[in-house]
Scaffold this active site. Structure first.
Site, mmCIF file in Angstrom:
data_model
loop_
_atom_site.group_PDB
_atom_site.id
_atom_site.type_symbol
_atom_site.label_atom_id
_atom_site.label_comp_id
_atom_site.label_asym_id
_atom_site.label_seq_id
_atom_site.Cartn_x
_atom_site.Cartn_y
_atom_site.Cartn_z
ATOM 1 C CD GLU A 19 -2.420 1.175 2.960
ATOM 2 O OE1 GLU A 19 -3.428 1.976 3.046
ATOM 3 O OE2 GLU A 19 -2.124 0.451 3.765
ATOM 4 C CE1 TYR B 223 -7.886 1.183 14.366
ATOM 5 C CE2 TYR B 223 -9.631 1.531 12.565
ATOM 6 C CZ TYR B 223 -8.750 0.976 12.822
ATOM 7 O OH TYR B 223 -8.250 -0.292 12.126
ATOM 8 C CE LYS C 37 -7.193 1.395 3.657
ATOM 9 N NZ LYS C 37 -5.857 1.798 4.313
ATOM 10 C CB CYS D 81 -3.999 -1.846 4.664
ATOM 11 S SG CYS D 81 -3.338 -1.887 6.134
#
Length: 466
Positions: A41, A115, A109, A145
């Site tokens: 990524e 978070y 994505k 991911c």
């Protein structure tokens, strides 16, 4: 299909340097006869790029590199690589698929974590659709991911409404590919393996996981790329905390492999993560040498050992700064650690400077032994280290551990001085584990350092536990 998984160590914002890593991996993959080479990524820009994404000149450089450099690499071997993409006014975290010199497809994505250490919703727009990549006769279910971290059965809940793995698995794909920049924490390798193995077994599909490796500021990426069979076993495993190129054949995966719970994780992982993070932090910011205040205590001893491993003993200097409260044993221990590591040392007594402070600031000119006097000793030492750093261009390494920082047992502008605190996320008891691991092949850190009661030695008879 024969695939090469390119576990590379990119530097955030270094488009040219990262491309050179890509080109070298493609060269090796081509030599091994692979049909496809896969990168992590955001491999072309490094993770996390943060507000660099808002710099137009960098986004232009990425687009130009993809079109003029990466695309030609795919003339003989197909390439899947992570990079940011601009569509109109919006930015996407995307997987680019090149084959025969052209951009064949892209997948953005879908799930954007917001978070813990992640802040992707600030930068990226979520994908509106998900489509497999078609290469020859193979349909590749592509995820990025976090897209793989939302199985409702594994988690027994869902953080997001969409499950990209579930969508791709229902489209008759040959395998699920996940390109990642998944940062490390203790226990992460085994947990991640359990999660991905669950998806492989659930959908009866191989899962191919390609992860970034390296340290970028406070984040450390462990690599540990893995391939899972339909039975949920780990049949290929990339190196941990090192670059690697793993060549696999998705049509001929080994029948046997490890169960996820057999993935080993112990104090050696913490050691290797800290060494990698330290080395990359210095080298990626242009430093070669480090300075450490050596007290003869456990924290500075472990920090010095990690630095010597990461940077080479010739690039580490330990500075011993005794005061009137320093015990002879501490000075001896600091010197022995330095000798065992083979690092350079310097000794500067802080007695005259401390006495000058006392004479100037105490009305009676006598010692009171309060917090102000304790802290000024740490600040004198911090100033000495920073003076050497400014004059010689070495980076000061802080030596405070997580337990001390958590309860405030540290001195602002004193022992908190420095460019990087190596042990800042390591609890005190784990520091002792690291010391024992460092001594696994012979005594590097003297046994007395490990067994004696820790002390800041800023007043007579002081112990940390007090």
């Amino acid at each position: 299909m024969k695939i090469a998984l390119a576990q590379i160590n990119p530097t955030v914002g270094d488009i040219r340097g990262n491309f050179l890593l890509v080109a070298e991996a493609v060269r090796k993959a081509r030599a091994s006869g692979t049909r496809l080479v896969v990168f992590p990524e955001l491999a072309l820009v490094g993770y996390p790029p943060r507000d660099l994404l808002f710099r137009k000149e960098m986004m232009i450089a990425i687009d130009k590199t993809l079109k003029e450099k990466v695309a030609p690499l795919s003339r003989e071997v197909a390439v899947i690589i992570g990079a940011p993409a601009i569509k109109g006014e919006e930015i996407f975290n995307s997987a680019f698929f090149f084959d025969r010199g052209k951009l064949v497809a892209m997948q953005d994505k879908t799930l954007l974590p917001n978070y813990d250490v992640f802040d992707e919703m600030r930068y990226f727009k979520s994908a509106s659709k998900r489509e497999p990549f078609l290469l020859d006769e193979e349909r590749i279910g592509i995820t990025i991911c976090e897209d793989a971290w939302n199985d409702k059965d594994f988690w027994q809940r869902r953080m997001y409404d969409i499950d990209p793995v579930e969508e791709q698995a229902t489209r008759k794909v040959s395998f699920i590919l996940n390109i990642s920049a998944s940062p490390y924490h203790y226990g992460k390798r085994r947990f991640r393996a359990r999660m991905l193995a669950y998806s492989a077994k659930k959908y009866r599909l191989p899962v191919v996981f390609v992860n970034q490796v390296g340290g970028n500021d406070e984040l450390i990426f462990d690599g540990s790329s893995m391939v899972f069979s339909c039975e949920g076993k780990v049949v290929y495993e990339g190196k941990r905390f090192e670059e690697d190129l793993i060549v696999i054949d998705t049509n001929n995966l080994p029948e046997d492999g490890k169960l996820p719970d057999e993935i080993t994780e112990d104090i050696s992982c913490v050691h290797d993560a800290l060494v990698l993070g330290l080395r990359d932090y210095l080298h990626k910011t242009g430093f070669q040498k480090a300075i450490i205040g050596l007290s003869g205590g456990i924290d500075s001893s472990v920090t010095a050992a990690l630095a010597a491993t990461a940077l080479g003993k010739e690039n580490v200097t330990g500075v011993i700064m005794p005061s009137r409260y320093s015990s002879l044993e501490s000075i001896e221990d600091a010197s022995e650690v330095a000798r065992n590591l083979g690092i350079n040392t310097r000794t500067y007594s802080i007695e005259d400077i401390f006495s000058a402070y006392i004479g100037t600031l105490n009305p009676s000119g006598k010692v009171i032994m309060d917090t102000a006097e304790e802290n000024v000793q740490a600040r004198i030492r911090g100033n000495i280290l920073m003076f050497i750093s400014n004059r010689e261009g070495s980076l000061v390494l802080g030596t405070g551990n997580k337990s001390e920082v958590a309860v405030g047992y540290c001195t602002l502008y004193g022992d908190m001085s420095g460019g990087l605190d190596v042990l800042a996320d390591v609890p005190k008891m784990m520091v002792y584990e690291l010391a024992r691991y460092i001594n696994r092949d012979g005594e590097v850190i003297p046994e007395r350092v490990i067994t004696k009661a820790p002390s800041a030695e800023l007043r007579p008879g002081q112990k940390d536990e007090d």
